[in-house]
Scaffold this motif. Structure first.
Motif, mmCIF file in Angstrom:
data_model
loop_
_atom_site.group_PDB
_atom_site.id
_atom_site.type_symbol
_atom_site.label_atom_id
_atom_site.label_comp_id
_atom_site.label_asym_id
_atom_site.label_seq_id
_atom_site.Cartn_x
_atom_site.Cartn_y
_atom_site.Cartn_z
ATOM 1 N N ILE A 168 15.840 -2.240 -10.328
ATOM 2 C CA ILE A 168 14.607 -2.810 -10.871
ATOM 3 C C ILE A 168 13.810 -3.391 -9.713
ATOM 4 C CG2 ILE A 168 13.610 -4.573 -12.371
ATOM 5 C CD1 ILE A 168 16.019 -4.197 -14.190
ATOM 6 N N ARG A 169 12.534 -3.023 -9.646
ATOM 7 C CA ARG A 169 11.656 -3.509 -8.572
ATOM 8 C C ARG A 169 10.438 -4.182 -9.153
ATOM 9 N NH1 ARG A 169 11.582 0.060 -3.257
ATOM 10 N NH2 ARG A 169 10.467 -1.818 -2.663
ATOM 11 N N LYS A 170 10.028 -5.263 -8.523
ATOM 12 C CA LYS A 170 8.783 -5.936 -8.882
ATOM 13 C C LYS A 170 7.697 -5.322 -8.006
ATOM 14 C CE LYS A 170 8.671 -10.172 -9.906
ATOM 15 N NZ LYS A 170 8.641 -11.613 -10.067
ATOM 16 N N VAL A 171 6.649 -4.822 -8.623
ATOM 17 C CA VAL A 171 5.581 -4.135 -7.907
ATOM 18 C C VAL A 171 4.265 -4.864 -8.154
ATOM 19 C CG1 VAL A 171 4.337 -1.950 -7.668
ATOM 20 C CG2 VAL A 171 6.779 -1.929 -8.197
ATOM 21 N N VAL A 172 3.556 -5.177 -7.092
ATOM 22 C CA VAL A 172 2.213 -5.755 -7.218
ATOM 23 C C VAL A 172 1.294 -4.612 -7.643
ATOM 24 C CG1 VAL A 172 0.349 -6.922 -6.002
ATOM 25 C CG2 VAL A 172 2.725 -7.475 -5.443
ATOM 26 N N ARG A 173 0.605 -4.797 -8.743
ATOM 27 C CA ARG A 173 -0.162 -3.690 -9.339
ATOM 28 C C ARG A 173 -1.218 -3.104 -8.411
ATOM 29 N NH1 ARG A 173 -0.373 -7.091 -14.266
ATOM 30 N NH2 ARG A 173 -2.512 -7.440 -13.671
ATOM 31 N N ILE A 174 -1.887 -3.925 -7.618
ATOM 32 C CA ILE A 174 -2.949 -3.373 -6.764
ATOM 33 C C ILE A 174 -2.402 -2.531 -5.614
ATOM 34 C CG2 ILE A 174 -4.643 -5.134 -7.358
ATOM 35 C CD1 ILE A 174 -4.056 -6.418 -4.610
ATOM 36 N N THR A 175 -1.081 -2.515 -5.414
ATOM 37 C CA THR A 175 -0.496 -1.675 -4.364
ATOM 38 C C THR A 175 -0.131 -0.285 -4.875
ATOM 39 O OG1 THR A 175 1.796 -2.402 -4.743
ATOM 40 C CG2 THR A 175 0.456 -3.701 -3.207
ATOM 41 N N ILE A 176 -0.278 -0.051 -6.185
ATOM 42 C CA ILE A 176 0.054 1.252 -6.761
ATOM 43 C C ILE A 176 -1.048 2.240 -6.398
ATOM 44 C CG2 ILE A 176 0.448 2.532 -8.897
ATOM 45 C CD1 ILE A 176 1.549 -0.119 -10.060
ATOM 46 N N ILE A 177 -0.646 3.362 -5.820
ATOM 47 C CA ILE A 177 -1.632 4.359 -5.392
ATOM 48 C C ILE A 177 -1.579 5.643 -6.220
ATOM 49 C CG2 ILE A 177 -1.880 3.480 -3.051
ATOM 50 C CD1 ILE A 177 0.111 5.577 -2.097
ATOM 51 N N GLU A 181 3.148 2.499 -20.493
ATOM 52 C CA GLU A 181 3.865 2.030 -21.683
ATOM 53 C C GLU A 181 4.407 3.172 -22.528
ATOM 54 O OE1 GLU A 181 -0.035 1.349 -24.561
ATOM 55 O OE2 GLU A 181 1.048 -0.369 -23.788
ATOM 56 N N ARG A 182 4.092 4.407 -22.168
ATOM 57 C CA ARG A 182 4.512 5.563 -22.965
ATOM 58 C C ARG A 182 5.889 6.089 -22.590
ATOM 59 N NH1 ARG A 182 -1.401 7.612 -22.337
ATOM 60 N NH2 ARG A 182 -0.682 8.023 -20.243
ATOM 61 N N GLY A 183 6.634 5.369 -21.784
ATOM 62 C CA GLY A 183 7.976 5.819 -21.406
ATOM 63 C C GLY A 183 8.059 6.151 -19.928
ATOM 64 N N GLU A 184 8.749 7.224 -19.627
ATOM 65 C CA GLU A 184 9.054 7.587 -18.241
ATOM 66 C C GLU A 184 7.812 8.085 -17.494
ATOM 67 O OE1 GLU A 184 11.860 10.961 -16.512
ATOM 68 O OE2 GLU A 184 12.942 9.529 -17.780
ATOM 69 N N PHE A 185 7.721 7.700 -16.214
ATOM 70 C CA PHE A 185 6.615 8.138 -15.361
ATOM 71 C C PHE A 185 7.084 8.136 -13.912
ATOM 72 C CE2 PHE A 185 6.368 3.590 -15.968
ATOM 73 C CZ PHE A 185 6.115 3.075 -14.705
ATOM 74 N N SER A 186 6.270 8.704 -13.033
ATOM 75 C CA SER A 186 6.534 8.653 -11.591
ATOM 76 C C SER A 186 5.452 7.793 -10.958
ATOM 77 C CB SER A 186 6.536 10.052 -10.975
ATOM 78 O OG SER A 186 5.254 10.628 -11.059
ATOM 79 N N MET A 187 5.781 7.193 -9.818
ATOM 80 C CA MET A 187 4.779 6.351 -9.160
ATOM 81 C C MET A 187 4.987 6.308 -7.659
ATOM 82 S SD MET A 187 6.017 2.441 -10.032
ATOM 83 C CE MET A 187 4.555 1.735 -9.397
ATOM 84 N N ARG A 188 3.900 5.995 -6.968
ATOM 85 C CA ARG A 188 3.929 5.703 -5.531
ATOM 86 C C ARG A 188 3.169 4.410 -5.333
ATOM 87 N NH1 ARG A 188 2.403 10.018 -1.367
ATOM 88 N NH2 ARG A 188 0.416 9.135 -1.889
ATOM 89 N N PHE A 189 3.710 3.550 -4.464
ATOM 90 C CA PHE A 189 3.046 2.291 -4.151
ATOM 91 C C PHE A 189 3.321 1.934 -2.700
ATOM 92 C CE2 PHE A 189 7.256 1.144 -5.559
ATOM 93 C CZ PHE A 189 7.635 0.084 -4.754
ATOM 94 N N VAL A 190 2.545 1.007 -2.177
ATOM 95 C CA VAL A 190 2.694 0.567 -0.794
ATOM 96 C C VAL A 190 3.510 -0.717 -0.794
ATOM 97 C CG1 VAL A 190 1.494 -0.102 1.309
ATOM 98 C CG2 VAL A 190 0.480 1.610 -0.198
ATOM 99 N N ALA A 191 4.660 -0.697 -0.107
ATOM 100 C CA ALA A 191 5.542 -1.864 -0.024
ATOM 101 C C ALA A 191 4.952 -2.896 0.938
ATOM 102 C CB ALA A 191 6.928 -1.437 0.442
ATOM 103 N N ALA A 192 5.525 -4.088 0.955
ATOM 104 C CA ALA A 192 5.037 -5.184 1.794
ATOM 105 C C ALA A 192 5.041 -4.827 3.278
ATOM 106 C CB ALA A 192 5.873 -6.434 1.559
ATOM 107 N N ASP A 193 5.972 -3.963 3.694
ATOM 108 C CA ASP A 193 6.041 -3.577 5.104
ATOM 109 C C ASP A 193 5.125 -2.405 5.450
ATOM 110 O OD1 ASP A 193 7.376 -1.457 3.921
ATOM 111 O OD2 ASP A 193 9.249 -1.755 5.024
ATOM 112 N N GLY A 194 4.340 -1.922 4.471
ATOM 113 C CA GLY A 194 3.401 -0.827 4.712
ATOM 114 C C GLY A 194 3.948 0.546 4.382
ATOM 115 N N GLU A 195 5.226 0.626 4.058
ATOM 116 C CA GLU A 195 5.844 1.907 3.726
ATOM 117 C C GLU A 195 5.385 2.357 2.340
ATOM 118 O OE1 GLU A 195 10.278 3.773 2.835
ATOM 119 O OE2 GLU A 195 10.067 1.655 3.336
ATOM 120 N N VAL A 196 5.090 3.647 2.193
ATOM 121 C CA VAL A 196 4.754 4.193 0.885
ATOM 122 C C VAL A 196 6.072 4.572 0.195
ATOM 123 C CG1 VAL A 196 3.599 6.047 -0.373
ATOM 124 C CG2 VAL A 196 2.504 5.026 1.631
#
Length: 72
Positions: free
Chosen positions: A54-63, A11-26
C-alpha cells in the motif's frame, strides 16, 4: 483526463498508474486499487494487486491513469 476526474476514474476497481515519487523517480504500478481517497487532503492510498504493498500517493504527482495522461 483532468485531475478533477481522478476519483471517478479510480473508484471503478482495478487500474494502472504512473506517478512521480519524492526522489523524482517515475513509478509505475501496473495493477492497483484505491483503498482510500482523501478528498479534503491531497493524497490517496493505492494497493498493488501484485505485491499487496500500500502506497500513499500525492494526487498532483500522478501523471497517468490507465495509459491516459493526467493534467492539472
Amino acid at each position: 483526463m483532468h485531475i478533477s476526474e481522478l476519483q471517478k476514474a479510480t473508484e471503478r476497481g482495478e487500474f494502472s498508474m504512473r506517478f512521480v515519487a519524492a526522489d523524482g523517480e517515475v513509478v509505475r504500478i501496473p495493477r492497483c486499487v484505491c483503498t482510500s481517497y482523501h478528498s479534503k487532503g491531497r493524497t490517496m492510498n493505492v494497493k498493488s494487486c501484485e505485491s499487496g504493498e500500500i502506497r500513499k500517493v500525492v494526487r498532483i504527482t500522478i501523471i497517468e491513469i490507465n495509459d491516459e495522461e493526467v493534467y492539472l
